[in-house]
Design an enzyme around this catalytic site. Structure first.
Site, mmCIF file in Angstrom:
data_model
loop_
_atom_site.group_PDB
_atom_site.id
_atom_site.type_symbol
_atom_site.label_atom_id
_atom_site.label_comp_id
_atom_site.label_asym_id
_atom_site.label_seq_id
_atom_site.Cartn_x
_atom_site.Cartn_y
_atom_site.Cartn_z
ATOM 1 N N SER A 142 5.399 -1.641 -10.988
ATOM 2 C CA SER A 142 5.629 0.375 -11.104
ATOM 3 C C SER A 142 5.741 0.962 -9.249
ATOM 4 C CB SER A 142 4.948 0.928 -12.098
ATOM 5 O OG SER A 142 3.443 1.672 -11.863
ATOM 6 N N ASP A 186 -1.969 1.088 -4.751
ATOM 7 C CA ASP A 186 -0.702 1.215 -5.171
ATOM 8 C C ASP A 186 0.307 1.260 -3.976
ATOM 9 O OD1 ASP A 186 -2.493 -0.511 -6.187
ATOM 10 O OD2 ASP A 186 -1.060 0.437 -8.441
HETATM 11 C C1 GLA Z 1 -5.238 0.371 -9.985
HETATM 12 C C2 GLA Z 1 -4.648 1.839 -10.061
HETATM 13 C C3 GLA Z 1 -4.548 1.857 -9.054
HETATM 14 C C4 GLA Z 1 -6.125 1.727 -8.577
HETATM 15 C C5 GLA Z 1 -5.999 -0.306 -9.416
HETATM 16 C C6 GLA Z 1 -8.084 -0.763 -9.737
HETATM 17 O O1 GLA Z 1 -4.215 -1.223 -10.034
HETATM 18 O O2 GLA Z 1 -3.920 2.218 -9.963
HETATM 19 O O3 GLA Z 1 -5.518 2.790 -8.114
HETATM 20 O O4 GLA Z 1 -7.481 2.979 -8.992
HETATM 21 O O5 GLA Z 1 -6.239 -0.076 -10.190
HETATM 22 O O6 GLA Z 1 -8.904 -0.772 -7.976
#
Ligand code: GLA
Length: 406
Positions: A142, A186
């Site tokens: 995403s 991310d």
């Molecule tokens: C998901 C969330 C991130 C982060 C990870 C855990 O990927 O989108 O922002 O919090 O989990 O590290």
């Protein structure tokens, strides 16, 4: 057993992928796109569930990426289609509010919404999306989609946005339109990573540094094992962990758990109620410290030295943060027994993927051992590939030959 899949190190070398997006756009809309933009998926090497605690993370971009072929429209409409989905979407910008678009198309629509919310007077567009980032594997499909759309819009509408600004807009889109309370890791990884490096990011002020990660030169491989499971409780559990961390910080009188130094951890824990809040706090504080130790080892050229810290990080996610699951635990245990240097779940947890650091000569054997362990447990086979630290979001070259033909 088939050889391990190693995706092309840089999708710029894959004109066929760019051309497929162009062809898909033409077939769908009957005209040429104005360009093709791409943003990658990611794995996180270490620093899990630290980003919403203002802490440190160390992700790298994958070669697998999402491409968006796009062209502006002047009638205020946004049209969205994807090579991976039968269903597209079409929406008037004037009616673009959270809830107006759902499913995969909600993510690109959310980015356009976030841009407009931030005061950018952008118009409509035709977008055609094509992606090879595995969906639901914890590899940030995403974020890749959001960041590719953010960069496409930035270029198309002359906004000239910094990569970190695009990441923040994409996070806003995900938080307030898609309703996912994620941190910024991310989106920052997808926007800002560089080839051959991991991104050492301070999520408090978004300062960052590219840390060279030449695995091949060191004779090493970073395997990504996608368990192909995503347990249902994932979304609610993520929000609950986040709320628990924020509660702990509040009880300790801190802006965020990042502000608790490891030397003060034991004393601070006694000031929290016994049980979950202590465990969450212990994970976050020790995990931030592990990120800094991993970065120091990488800076010193000791790539093998990070293995035990990865495995320690997994134990902390399993025992303290409680976001692991049977499948990811089995990958980590099996990889360790088969001679991996270290392994940990990566991403939010409750399924998804595991990263395994291994000697190149051992990688096939380790992937085989994991596949056998899954078969013995009666589970669907996991998918393994090697992670090559790749580029963040960018516009792809768009030669005249492609542009003019047809
Ligand atoms: C998901 C969330 C991130 C982060 C990870 C855990 O990927 O989108 O922002 O919090 O989990 O590290």
């Amino acid at each position: 057993m088939p050889p391990l899949h190693t995706p092309a190190p840089d999708a710029d070398e894959r004109d066929d992928l760019r051309d497929a997006a162009v062809e898909g756009f033409r077939a769908r809309y009957g005209t040429d796109p104005e360009g093709v933009w791409q943003a990658p998926g990611r794995v996180n090497l270490i620093g899990e569930h630290t980003d919403y605690n203002d802490g440190f993370v160390l992700p790298l971009a994958l070669p697998q990426a999402t491409r968006v072929a796009a062209a502006r429209r002047d009638d205020g409409r946004l049209r969205l289609h994807s090579a991976q989905a039968a269903q597209g979407a079409e929406v008037e910008l004037a009616g673009l509010v959270p809830g107006a678009v759902s499913g995969w198309a909600g993510y690109p629509a959310a980015v356009v919404w976030a841009l407009r919310e931030a005061g950018f007077e952008v118009g409509g567009a035709d977008l055609y999306v094509d992606s090879d980032v595995p969906v639901g594997a914890g590899l940030s499909s995403s974020a890749a989609l959001e960041c590719a759309v953010g960069l496409a819009y930035s270029d198309l509408y002359g906004l000239d946005l910094e990569p970190s600004r695009i990441a923040l807009l994409a996070q806003r889109a995900e938080n307030d339109f898609a309703g996912v309370p994620c941190g910024v890791m991310d989106q920052m990884a997808s926007s800002c990573c560089a080839p051959g490096a991991a991104l050492f990011l301070d999520t408090r002020d978004l300062s960052s540094r590219q840390v060279p990660l030449d695995l091949a030169d060191a004779g090493l491989v970073l395997l990504v094992v996608d368990t192909q499971v995503k347990h249902e409780l994932a979304d609610g559990a993520y929000a609950a962990r986040r709320a628990g961390c924020e509660r702990s910080a509040e009880l300790l009188g801190l802006a965020a758990l990042r502000d608790l130094p490891p030397t003060d951890l034991e004393a601070a824990l006694t000031r929290l109620p016994e049980g979950e809040l202590r465990a969450l706090t212990r994970h976050v504080v020790t995990e931030d410290a592990r990120v800094e130790r991993v970065v120091a080892l990488l800076d010193a050229g000791d790539l093998r030295g990070i293995g035990p810290l990865l495995t320690e990080g997994h134990a902390s996610l399993r025992d303290d943060f409680a976001v692991s699951c049977e499948e990811t635990d089995l990958v980590v245990a099996t990889a360790a027994a088969a001679g991996a240097l270290g392994a940990r779940m990566t991403g939010g947890g409750f399924g998804g993927s595991v990263v395994v650091l291994a000697e190149r000569a051992d990688a096939e054997r380790i992937a085989g051992a994991v596949a056998e362990a899954f078969a013995a447990a009666g589970w669907k086979p996991p998918r393994s590939f090697t992670a090559v630290p790749s580029a963040g979001a960018r516009r792809l070259g768009f030669p005249a030959a492609v542009h003019n033909e047809g």
